[in-house]
Each structure stands twice: as C-alpha cells, then as structure tokens.
Design a protein around this motif. Sequence first.
Motif, PDB file in Angstrom:
ATOM      1  N   GLU A 149       0.706  -1.013   0.179  1.00 45.41           N
ATOM      2  CA  GLU A 149      -0.064  -0.080  -0.144  1.00 45.41           C
ATOM      3  C   GLU A 149       0.902   1.411   0.071  1.00 45.41           C
ATOM      4  O   GLU A 149       2.029   1.235   0.432  1.00 45.41           O
ATOM      5  CB  GLU A 149      -1.003  -0.136   1.203  1.00 45.41           C
ATOM      6  CG  GLU A 149      -2.156  -0.720   0.954  1.00 45.41           C
ATOM      7  CD  GLU A 149      -2.947  -0.494   2.232  1.00 45.41           C
ATOM      8  OE1 GLU A 149      -3.425   0.514   2.438  1.00 45.41           O
ATOM      9  OE2 GLU A 149      -3.511  -1.504   2.687  1.00 45.41           O
ATOM     10  N   VAL A 150       0.415   2.169  -0.558  1.00 44.97           N
ATOM     11  CA  VAL A 150       0.801   3.613  -0.397  1.00 44.97           C
ATOM     12  C   VAL A 150       1.372   4.223   0.812  1.00 44.97           C
ATOM     13  O   VAL A 150       2.352   4.874   1.048  1.00 44.97           O
ATOM     14  CB  VAL A 150       0.048   4.551  -1.409  1.00 44.97           C
ATOM     15  CG1 VAL A 150       0.689   5.944  -1.313  1.00 44.97           C
ATOM     16  CG2 VAL A 150      -0.017   4.056  -2.835  1.00 44.97           C
ATOM     17  N   GLN A 151       0.396   4.046   1.700  1.00 43.53           N
ATOM     18  CA  GLN A 151       0.266   4.669   3.114  1.00 43.53           C
ATOM     19  C   GLN A 151       1.659   4.301   3.794  1.00 43.53           C
ATOM     20  O   GLN A 151       2.498   5.419   4.208  1.00 43.53           O
ATOM     21  CB  GLN A 151      -0.836   4.142   3.861  1.00 43.53           C
ATOM     22  CG  GLN A 151      -1.095   5.104   5.208  1.00 43.53           C
ATOM     23  CD  GLN A 151      -0.129   4.686   6.402  1.00 43.53           C
ATOM     24  OE1 GLN A 151       0.241   3.376   6.353  1.00 43.53           O
ATOM     25  NE2 GLN A 151      -0.152   5.206   7.777  1.00 43.53           N
ATOM     26  N   PRO A 152       2.134   3.142   4.181  1.00 41.54           N
ATOM     27  CA  PRO A 152       3.289   3.023   4.985  1.00 41.54           C
ATOM     28  C   PRO A 152       4.858   3.492   4.144  1.00 41.54           C
ATOM     29  O   PRO A 152       5.579   4.351   5.060  1.00 41.54           O
ATOM     30  CB  PRO A 152       3.635   1.521   5.033  1.00 41.54           C
ATOM     31  CG  PRO A 152       2.247   0.946   4.609  1.00 41.54           C
ATOM     32  CD  PRO A 152       1.719   1.715   3.669  1.00 41.54           C
ATOM     33  N   THR A 153       4.908   3.525   2.919  1.00 43.94           N
ATOM     34  CA  THR A 153       5.850   4.097   2.249  1.00 43.94           C
ATOM     35  C   THR A 153       5.952   5.529   2.380  1.00 43.94           C
ATOM     36  O   THR A 153       6.999   6.061   2.601  1.00 43.94           O
ATOM     37  CB  THR A 153       6.233   3.552   0.802  1.00 43.94           C
ATOM     38  OG1 THR A 153       5.943   2.184   0.862  1.00 43.94           O
ATOM     39  CG2 THR A 153       7.393   3.941   0.123  1.00 43.94           C
ATOM     40  N   SER A 159      13.667  -1.536   9.921  1.00 43.64           N
ATOM     41  CA  SER A 159      13.601  -2.317   8.674  1.00 43.64           C
ATOM     42  C   SER A 159      12.991  -2.057   7.681  1.00 43.64           C
ATOM     43  O   SER A 159      12.974  -2.853   6.362  1.00 43.64           O
ATOM     44  CB  SER A 159      13.449  -3.601   9.554  1.00 43.64           C
ATOM     45  OG  SER A 159      13.854  -4.825   9.159  1.00 43.64           O
ATOM     46  N   PHE A 160      12.001  -1.015   7.805  1.00 43.82           N
ATOM     47  CA  PHE A 160      11.098  -0.958   6.721  1.00 43.82           C
ATOM     48  C   PHE A 160      11.854  -0.738   5.349  1.00 43.82           C
ATOM     49  O   PHE A 160      12.661   0.284   5.243  1.00 43.82           O
ATOM     50  CB  PHE A 160      10.203   0.418   7.083  1.00 43.82           C
ATOM     51  CG  PHE A 160       9.108   0.509   5.958  1.00 43.82           C
ATOM     52  CD1 PHE A 160       7.798  -0.389   5.880  1.00 43.82           C
ATOM     53  CD2 PHE A 160       9.116   1.535   5.007  1.00 43.82           C
ATOM     54  CE1 PHE A 160       7.110  -0.213   4.850  1.00 43.82           C
ATOM     55  CE2 PHE A 160       8.388   1.435   3.903  1.00 43.82           C
ATOM     56  CZ  PHE A 160       7.181   1.016   4.060  1.00 43.82           C
ATOM     57  N   GLY A 161      11.515  -1.239   4.298  1.00 44.71           N
ATOM     58  CA  GLY A 161      11.955  -1.256   3.021  1.00 44.71           C
ATOM     59  C   GLY A 161      13.283  -2.147   2.909  1.00 44.71           C
ATOM     60  O   GLY A 161      13.925  -2.130   1.785  1.00 44.71           O
ATOM     61  N   GLY A 162      13.645  -2.793   3.977  1.00 45.42           N
ATOM     62  CA  GLY A 162      14.673  -3.512   4.122  1.00 45.42           C
ATOM     63  C   GLY A 162      14.508  -4.946   4.308  1.00 45.42           C
ATOM     64  O   GLY A 162      13.386  -5.747   3.596  1.00 45.42           O
ATOM     65  N   GLY A 163      14.701  -5.640   5.672  1.00 49.06           N
ATOM     66  CA  GLY A 163      14.302  -7.076   5.851  1.00 49.06           C
ATOM     67  C   GLY A 163      15.112  -8.154   4.690  1.00 49.06           C
ATOM     68  O   GLY A 163      15.659  -7.636   3.984  1.00 49.06           O
ATOM     69  N   GLY A 181      14.628 -17.530  -0.040  1.00 47.05           N
ATOM     70  CA  GLY A 181      13.706 -18.410  -0.811  1.00 47.05           C
ATOM     71  C   GLY A 181      12.192 -18.218  -0.313  1.00 47.05           C
ATOM     72  O   GLY A 181      11.936 -17.006  -0.259  1.00 47.05           O
ATOM     73  N   ASP A 182      11.460 -19.311  -0.208  1.00 48.22           N
ATOM     74  CA  ASP A 182      10.240 -19.144   0.439  1.00 48.22           C
ATOM     75  C   ASP A 182       9.850 -19.760   1.943  1.00 48.22           C
ATOM     76  O   ASP A 182       8.925 -19.980   2.140  1.00 48.22           O
ATOM     77  CB  ASP A 182       9.186 -20.026  -0.815  1.00 48.22           C
ATOM     78  CG  ASP A 182       7.828 -19.466  -0.769  1.00 48.22           C
ATOM     79  OD1 ASP A 182       7.394 -18.258  -0.252  1.00 48.22           O
ATOM     80  OD2 ASP A 182       6.823 -20.153  -0.949  1.00 48.22           O
ATOM     81  N   GLU A 183      10.835 -20.044   2.247  1.00 46.48           N
ATOM     82  CA  GLU A 183      10.987 -20.464   3.742  1.00 46.48           C
ATOM     83  C   GLU A 183      11.227 -19.540   4.843  1.00 46.48           C
ATOM     84  O   GLU A 183      10.860 -19.851   5.914  1.00 46.48           O
ATOM     85  CB  GLU A 183      12.053 -21.523   3.853  1.00 46.48           C
ATOM     86  CG  GLU A 183      11.921 -22.600   2.558  1.00 46.48           C
ATOM     87  CD  GLU A 183      10.578 -23.404   2.933  1.00 46.48           C
ATOM     88  OE1 GLU A 183      10.223 -23.612   3.938  1.00 46.48           O
ATOM     89  OE2 GLU A 183       9.776 -23.775   1.842  1.00 46.48           O
ATOM     90  N   VAL A 184      11.962 -18.624   4.687  1.00 48.15           N
ATOM     91  CA  VAL A 184      12.256 -17.679   5.858  1.00 48.15           C
ATOM     92  C   VAL A 184      12.408 -16.427   5.630  1.00 48.15           C
ATOM     93  O   VAL A 184      12.788 -15.758   4.357  1.00 48.15           O
ATOM     94  CB  VAL A 184      13.954 -17.989   6.407  1.00 48.15           C
ATOM     95  CG1 VAL A 184      14.292 -17.128   7.320  1.00 48.15           C
ATOM     96  CG2 VAL A 184      14.071 -19.619   6.607  1.00 48.15           C
ATOM     97  N   ALA A 185      11.787 -15.470   6.400  1.00 46.05           N
ATOM     98  CA  ALA A 185      11.880 -13.980   6.255  1.00 46.05           C
ATOM     99  C   ALA A 185      12.350 -13.393   7.676  1.00 46.05           C
ATOM    100  O   ALA A 185      11.823 -13.866   8.610  1.00 46.05           O
ATOM    101  CB  ALA A 185      10.720 -13.395   5.984  1.00 46.05           C
ATOM    102  N   THR A 186      13.183 -12.309   7.725  1.00 46.74           N
ATOM    103  CA  THR A 186      13.336 -11.695   8.638  1.00 46.74           C
ATOM    104  C   THR A 186      13.554 -10.057   8.689  1.00 46.74           C
ATOM    105  O   THR A 186      13.614  -9.709   7.491  1.00 46.74           O
ATOM    106  CB  THR A 186      14.960 -11.975   9.159  1.00 46.74           C
ATOM    107  OG1 THR A 186      15.969 -11.443   8.448  1.00 46.74           O
ATOM    108  CG2 THR A 186      15.273 -13.431   9.432  1.00 46.74           C
ATOM    109  N   ASP A 187      13.151  -9.412   9.736  1.00 46.69           N
ATOM    110  CA  ASP A 187      13.368  -7.990   9.984  1.00 46.69           C
ATOM    111  C   ASP A 187      14.059  -7.708  11.000  1.00 46.69           C
ATOM    112  O   ASP A 187      14.042  -8.508  12.184  1.00 46.69           O
ATOM    113  CB  ASP A 187      11.693  -7.293  10.085  1.00 46.69           C
ATOM    114  CG  ASP A 187      11.212  -7.300   8.874  1.00 46.69           C
ATOM    115  OD1 ASP A 187      11.702  -6.809   7.849  1.00 46.69           O
ATOM    116  OD2 ASP A 187      10.011  -8.031   8.730  1.00 46.69           O
ATOM    117  N   THR A 188      14.966  -6.723  11.056  1.00 51.08           N
ATOM    118  CA  THR A 188      15.939  -6.348  12.196  1.00 51.08           C
ATOM    119  C   THR A 188      15.191  -5.138  13.101  1.00 51.08           C
ATOM    120  O   THR A 188      14.936  -4.283  12.564  1.00 51.08           O
ATOM    121  CB  THR A 188      17.219  -6.056  11.727  1.00 51.08           C
ATOM    122  OG1 THR A 188      17.726  -7.014  10.972  1.00 51.08           O
ATOM    123  CG2 THR A 188      18.342  -5.965  12.749  1.00 51.08           C
TER     124      THR A 188
END
Length: 369
Positions: free
Chosen positions: A88-92, A142-146, A150-157
């Motif tokens: 969505e436009v709002q967070p960015t 972490s917004f815009g990063g993270g 693959g399709d198994e793991v996602a992280t945000d710091t």
Amino acid sequence: MSRYQIALLPGDGIGPECMEATHRVLGQMVDRVEGLDLQFTSHRAGAELYRDTGEALPSAVLEDCLAADAVLLSAIGLPDVRYRDGTEVQPTMMVGLRRALQVHSAVRPVKLYRGAPCVLKDTGPGIDFVIIRENLEGLFASFGGGSKVGDEVATDTLVVTRKGTSQVSDFAFRLAQRRSGRPSDGKKMVTCVDKANVFQSMAFFRKVFFDVAARYPEIEAEAVYVDAMSLYMVQNPWDFDVLVMENQFGDILSDLGAGLVGGLGVGPSAEIGEKHGLFQPSHGTAPQLAGKNVANPLATILSAAMMLDWLGDKHDDPVCLRAAVDLEQAVEKVIADGNVITPDMGGNASTSQVADAVCDALVVEAPTS
Ligand code: ATP
C-alpha cells in the motif's frame, strides 16, 4: 504577532472532510484570537494522487513541508491503490515523510473526556496519560529492508540506538515536566515499556532510558514489561502519566489506548523532532465512510490543538499556547454536551455540524504571559 506557515495534507478517504472541518475551526481562531496568524498551503498527496500521477509525495510538496513551521495531515491510503509490488501507498509515504522531517517522537494522548464513551465500567480518578512512541527506528528501521531466503524464511531487524533512545526518553521527561502528573495522586512519572527480560535491544533501550532519567531526579522513572503494560492499561490506567517505548510497541499500545477513551475518531497525535512537527489523527482513511459527511473530525481538530501547543512551546509564544488550550476546551465542551457528536461516538451529527459546534464552543481568553 504570531505568524506561522502551516502545510496541510488532506490526503485520502475521510481525510479531506476531516481537514475541511479543522481548517474551518482554525480559520475561526485566526479571526477571533488577537495576534494569531496562521497561513496555510494545501497539497494533494497520498494514494489518490499516486493513482492519478504515479507519485504519492511529489518533491515540491515535501519541500513545502520542510519549509513550513508545521505540517497538519489528515489521513493517507486506500486499500485498492497499491504499488506494483502489491504494497500500500500509506506505509511508504509515511515512513518517507517521517524520515525526511526527522520526527523522532510520536505523541499519543490517551485522555478520557467527560461524556466520551468508555469501555471500562470503572474509570477511577480518570484516564489521562500519554504514549510516546519512538518514531524512526525499532522494528520500523527495517522498513524497506528485511531479508527473505527463498520461500522458507523472512527476517526483519529491530534497531535500537543510543541517540534515538536518548532523544525519545528526553522528550518523554520534558513532557512529564509540563504535565500535572498521573490522575491517581498527581505524581509526575515516566514509565519505560519494554521487553528487557528477553531481548538485548530492549535491555539496551531500558539502560539508555535510565541514563536519561538520572538527569530528571524530580520525576519518578520506572520500567514495565510490555505484556504487563497492556494489562495495566485496562486495569489501572490512572496510575500512569507518560509512557515511552519502541516504535512497534507504541504502534500497538496506542490503538489500545484510543480504544479505551472513545475510539479512533477522537484520538489525536503529534510527531515531533528537533526541528519539525507533523500532526495527524491516529485513525486511517476509513474509505467506507468517505464522502458521506459522517466522519468524526475531532481527532484532526485535537491534533491541530497539539500543533498550536507545540508551536507555542517551541517559539515561547503565549498567544499560541493559549489558543491551544482554548481549542481543546471547545472540543471538551462539545463532547461533554453530547448533543452534536458523530455516529462513532453514539450521536447522529455530521462532520460539518461538529465543526460548527466546536466553532460555537470556542471561548477565546487573553493569554497569560
Ligand atoms: P489504517 O491502516 O490506514 O490506519 P485502519 O485499518 O486502522 O486504517 P481506520 O481507517 O483507522 O482503519 O479506521 C478503522 C475503523 O474505525 C473505520 O472503518 C471506521 O469505522 C472507524 N473510524 C476511524 N476513524 C474514524 C473517524 N474519524 N470517524 C468515524 N469513524 C472512524
């Protein structure tokens, strides 16, 4: 003469209606408060603009926001308008605006006005505390990063820095100095809300908080875990004065706070940095209500009162400080009377009728200098 340049961003959904109502109330204040001069510029920004032009926040609009004395925004975003990647436009747009303005502390008052609907059966000596949310780092750094594997793991710091934590803690203590303490006994205090028993980042947040607290011996400092705090906010909210916390915790607890004191329609917010101030209601664009003249404008009007208070404090301006008090008192009177309130608070008045009622309730006092 107190002359301030205000950049208005009405935005999307119910945003323009709430802004129109607030603009009208501020216009009344300029007419009636001797020595108050607010000059407005108004800009399109947000999801609809993105749909029409491919840009949500044009650089000329951002420049005007940076040049203004304060920015008053209503609400941004529409669920069916998305960037090509599906977001969505709002967070960015909002994270970009916050970073550009460097507004490190978000202020969300949780205040129960007389006559406002409250979900608690027992409201004790009253509810009047403020949530200060660190606004530029924490999990949102972490917004815009993270990262995604693959399709198994996602992280945000989650990022906590000494500078960011010191700024937001210092802001919380300075606010506590200006307030009259917690409702239960008037004690001035700042509570650090964290999860220091589990995360290094949170233990560091708490350590820096107490380093800052040492400079304010007249104000009590304490720390509470975030899970316990969500219980206390419902069980004994009157025992708190100012709460300070990491960005994501503040995002969540401030909606809980709004739910305690009448809902999003009456929840204002301020985002403050060393130089800039951005003011907006805590609600979103409620698209299903847009264009019907039924949205509650009080959260935007109260955000404008916070803007006047910040301008008055920053510029040591008694006219502006007095105008902030007069505006909040007018809103308090409208809520207490209960005759002209919107459906979200149990009434049947329209957005514009509420704006008229606030204008009628304005009693303009001479400033005390
Ligand atoms: P966002 O994700 O943009 O913050 P949201 O999903 O939290 O938005 P909101 O638009 O803030 O949703 O509102 C949630 C609901 O609360 C709305 O659908 C509406 O029913 C009610 N609401 C919010 N603001 C107002 C308002 N000013 N007046 C009346 N009702 C409101």
